[in-house]
Design a protein around this motif. Structure first.
Motif, PDB file in Angstrom:
ATOM      1  N   LYS A  11       4.148  -0.902  -3.181  1.00 55.68           N
ATOM      2  CA  LYS A  11       4.056  -0.371  -4.528  1.00 55.68           C
ATOM      3  C   LYS A  11       5.004   0.807  -4.734  1.00 55.68           C
ATOM      4  CE  LYS A  11      -0.117   0.908  -5.838  1.00 55.68           C
ATOM      5  NZ  LYS A  11      -1.535   0.797  -6.226  1.00 55.68           N
ATOM      6  N   CYS A  12       5.023   1.726  -3.773  1.00 59.03           N
ATOM      7  CA  CYS A  12       5.750   2.983  -3.967  1.00 59.03           C
ATOM      8  C   CYS A  12       7.111   2.991  -3.275  1.00 59.03           C
ATOM      9  CB  CYS A  12       4.915   4.143  -3.450  1.00 59.03           C
ATOM     10  SG  CYS A  12       3.189   4.041  -3.908  1.00 59.03           S
ATOM     11  N   GLN A  13       7.337   2.051  -2.393  1.00 59.47           N
ATOM     12  CA  GLN A  13       8.600   2.008  -1.655  1.00 59.47           C
ATOM     13  C   GLN A  13       8.842   3.289  -0.863  1.00 59.47           C
ATOM     14  OE1 GLN A  13      10.577  -0.880  -1.446  1.00 59.47           O
ATOM     15  NE2 GLN A  13       8.746  -1.678  -2.386  1.00 59.47           N
ATOM     16  N   VAL A  14       7.776   3.805  -0.287  1.00 60.48           N
ATOM     17  CA  VAL A  14       7.916   4.953   0.603  1.00 60.48           C
ATOM     18  C   VAL A  14       7.356   4.590   1.973  1.00 60.48           C
ATOM     19  CG1 VAL A  14       7.806   6.694  -1.222  1.00 60.48           C
ATOM     20  CG2 VAL A  14       5.711   5.946  -0.095  1.00 60.48           C
ATOM     21  N   GLU A  15       7.775   5.330   2.939  1.00 63.49           N
ATOM     22  CA  GLU A  15       7.318   5.080   4.298  1.00 63.49           C
ATOM     23  C   GLU A  15       5.865   5.523   4.448  1.00 63.49           C
ATOM     24  OE1 GLU A  15       8.501   6.537   8.743  1.00 63.49           O
ATOM     25  OE2 GLU A  15      10.068   6.470   7.217  1.00 63.49           O
ATOM     26  N   MET A  16       5.076   4.679   5.049  1.00 68.74           N
ATOM     27  CA  MET A  16       3.674   5.023   5.270  1.00 68.74           C
ATOM     28  C   MET A  16       3.561   5.926   6.492  1.00 68.74           C
ATOM     29  SD  MET A  16       2.053   1.337   4.391  1.00 68.74           S
ATOM     30  CE  MET A  16       0.488   1.601   3.600  1.00 68.74           C
ATOM     31  N   ALA A  17       2.616   6.846   6.442  1.00 76.42           N
ATOM     32  CA  ALA A  17       2.492   7.835   7.497  1.00 76.42           C
ATOM     33  C   ALA A  17       1.231   7.604   8.329  1.00 76.42           C
ATOM     34  CB  ALA A  17       2.449   9.229   6.888  1.00 76.42           C
ATOM     35  N   ASP A  18       1.282   8.037   9.572  1.00 76.46           N
ATOM     36  CA  ASP A  18       0.101   7.940  10.425  1.00 76.46           C
ATOM     37  C   ASP A  18      -0.992   8.865   9.915  1.00 76.46           C
ATOM     38  OD1 ASP A  18       0.839   6.105  12.380  1.00 76.46           O
ATOM     39  OD2 ASP A  18       2.066   7.609  13.378  1.00 76.46           O
ATOM     40  N   MET A  19      -2.195   8.354   9.942  1.00 80.15           N
ATOM     41  CA  MET A  19      -3.305   9.180   9.512  1.00 80.15           C
ATOM     42  C   MET A  19      -4.552   8.812  10.280  1.00 80.15           C
ATOM     43  SD  MET A  19      -5.074   9.690   5.950  1.00 80.15           S
ATOM     44  CE  MET A  19      -5.664  11.289   5.506  1.00 80.15           C
ATOM     45  N   ASP A  20      -5.329   9.827  10.582  1.00 82.72           N
ATOM     46  CA  ASP A  20      -6.585   9.603  11.277  1.00 82.72           C
ATOM     47  C   ASP A  20      -7.651   9.243  10.247  1.00 82.72           C
ATOM     48  OD1 ASP A  20      -7.175   9.545  13.887  1.00 82.72           O
ATOM     49  OD2 ASP A  20      -7.838  11.613  14.044  1.00 82.72           O
ATOM     50  N   VAL A  21      -8.250   8.090  10.427  1.00 82.71           N
ATOM     51  CA  VAL A  21      -9.236   7.642   9.456  1.00 82.71           C
ATOM     52  C   VAL A  21     -10.543   7.344  10.173  1.00 82.71           C
ATOM     53  CG1 VAL A  21      -9.844   5.741   7.893  1.00 82.71           C
ATOM     54  CG2 VAL A  21      -7.550   6.715   7.840  1.00 82.71           C
ATOM     55  N   ARG A  28     -22.337   2.674  12.906  1.00 83.08           N
ATOM     56  CA  ARG A  28     -21.554   3.376  13.910  1.00 83.08           C
ATOM     57  C   ARG A  28     -20.254   3.790  13.259  1.00 83.08           C
ATOM     58  NH1 ARG A  28     -23.067   2.605  19.263  1.00 83.08           N
ATOM     59  NH2 ARG A  28     -24.912   1.307  19.437  1.00 83.08           N
ATOM     60  N   SER A  29     -19.733   4.908  13.699  1.00 78.29           N
ATOM     61  CA  SER A  29     -18.457   5.306  13.141  1.00 78.29           C
ATOM     62  C   SER A  29     -17.474   5.581  14.262  1.00 78.29           C
ATOM     63  CB  SER A  29     -18.611   6.531  12.246  1.00 78.29           C
ATOM     64  OG  SER A  29     -19.113   7.597  12.980  1.00 78.29           O
ATOM     65  N   PHE A  30     -16.235   5.373  13.950  1.00 80.43           N
ATOM     66  CA  PHE A  30     -15.189   5.638  14.926  1.00 80.43           C
ATOM     67  C   PHE A  30     -13.933   6.002  14.175  1.00 80.43           C
ATOM     68  CE2 PHE A  30     -15.998   1.131  14.303  1.00 80.43           C
ATOM     69  CZ  PHE A  30     -14.798   0.674  13.800  1.00 80.43           C
ATOM     70  N   ARG A  31     -13.054   6.677  14.882  1.00 78.67           N
ATOM     71  CA  ARG A  31     -11.816   7.102  14.243  1.00 78.67           C
ATOM     72  C   ARG A  31     -10.659   6.318  14.813  1.00 78.67           C
ATOM     73  NH1 ARG A  31     -12.689  12.097  11.935  1.00 78.67           N
ATOM     74  NH2 ARG A  31     -10.528  12.687  11.970  1.00 78.67           N
ATOM     75  N   HIS A  32      -9.679   6.102  13.971  1.00 74.62           N
ATOM     76  CA  HIS A  32      -8.493   5.419  14.441  1.00 74.62           C
ATOM     77  C   HIS A  32      -7.318   5.837  13.594  1.00 74.62           C
ATOM     78  CE1 HIS A  32      -6.007   2.300  16.150  1.00 74.62           C
ATOM     79  NE2 HIS A  32      -6.952   2.133  17.039  1.00 74.62           N
ATOM     80  N   LYS A  33      -6.156   5.825  14.227  1.00 73.33           N
ATOM     81  CA  LYS A  33      -4.939   6.116  13.475  1.00 73.33           C
ATOM     82  C   LYS A  33      -4.501   4.862  12.732  1.00 73.33           C
ATOM     83  CE  LYS A  33      -2.457   9.904  15.620  1.00 73.33           C
ATOM     84  NZ  LYS A  33      -3.522  10.803  15.248  1.00 73.33           N
ATOM     85  N   VAL A  34      -4.250   5.047  11.461  1.00 72.06           N
ATOM     86  CA  VAL A  34      -3.743   3.947  10.659  1.00 72.06           C
ATOM     87  C   VAL A  34      -2.534   4.424   9.865  1.00 72.06           C
ATOM     88  CG1 VAL A  34      -5.992   2.837  10.414  1.00 72.06           C
ATOM     89  CG2 VAL A  34      -5.246   4.506   8.720  1.00 72.06           C
ATOM     90  N   LYS A  35      -1.826   3.491   9.305  1.00 69.58           N
ATOM     91  CA  LYS A  35      -0.711   3.821   8.423  1.00 69.58           C
ATOM     92  C   LYS A  35      -1.245   3.960   7.005  1.00 69.58           C
ATOM     93  CE  LYS A  35       2.728   3.422  11.374  1.00 69.58           C
ATOM     94  NZ  LYS A  35       3.625   4.562  11.666  1.00 69.58           N
TER      95      LYS A  35
END
Ligand SMILES: [Zn+2]
Length: 64
Positions: A11-21, A28-35
């Motif tokens: 949509k935006c034509q920008v580079e996606m960044a790593d983020m902790d989600v 149960r919850s867990f965290r993971h790095k996603v774009k």
């Protein structure tokens, strides 16, 4: 030579960044790095990540 995987938001034509989600699944919850797109906030989850995580969580549940 370094081969870095870069994802571009359609949509935006920008580079996606790593983020902790933080995810939650079956109480149960867990965290993971996603774009994630810094503009529209769309996240990119690979199917491998999702199915891998979910089966890991299901394994924990059965272990009880
Ligand atoms: Zn975007």
């Amino acid at each position: 030579m370094e081969e870095k995987q870069t994802l571009i938001c359609d949509k935006c034509q920008v580079e996606m960044a790593d983020m902790d989600v933080q995810f939650s699944y079956l109480n149960r919850s867990f965290r993971h790095k996603v774009k994630r797109c810094p503009i529209c906030g769309q996240v990119c989850l690979s199917e491998e990540l999702v199915t891998g995580r979910i089966s890991a969580v299901e394994g924990l549940m059965e272990d009880k």
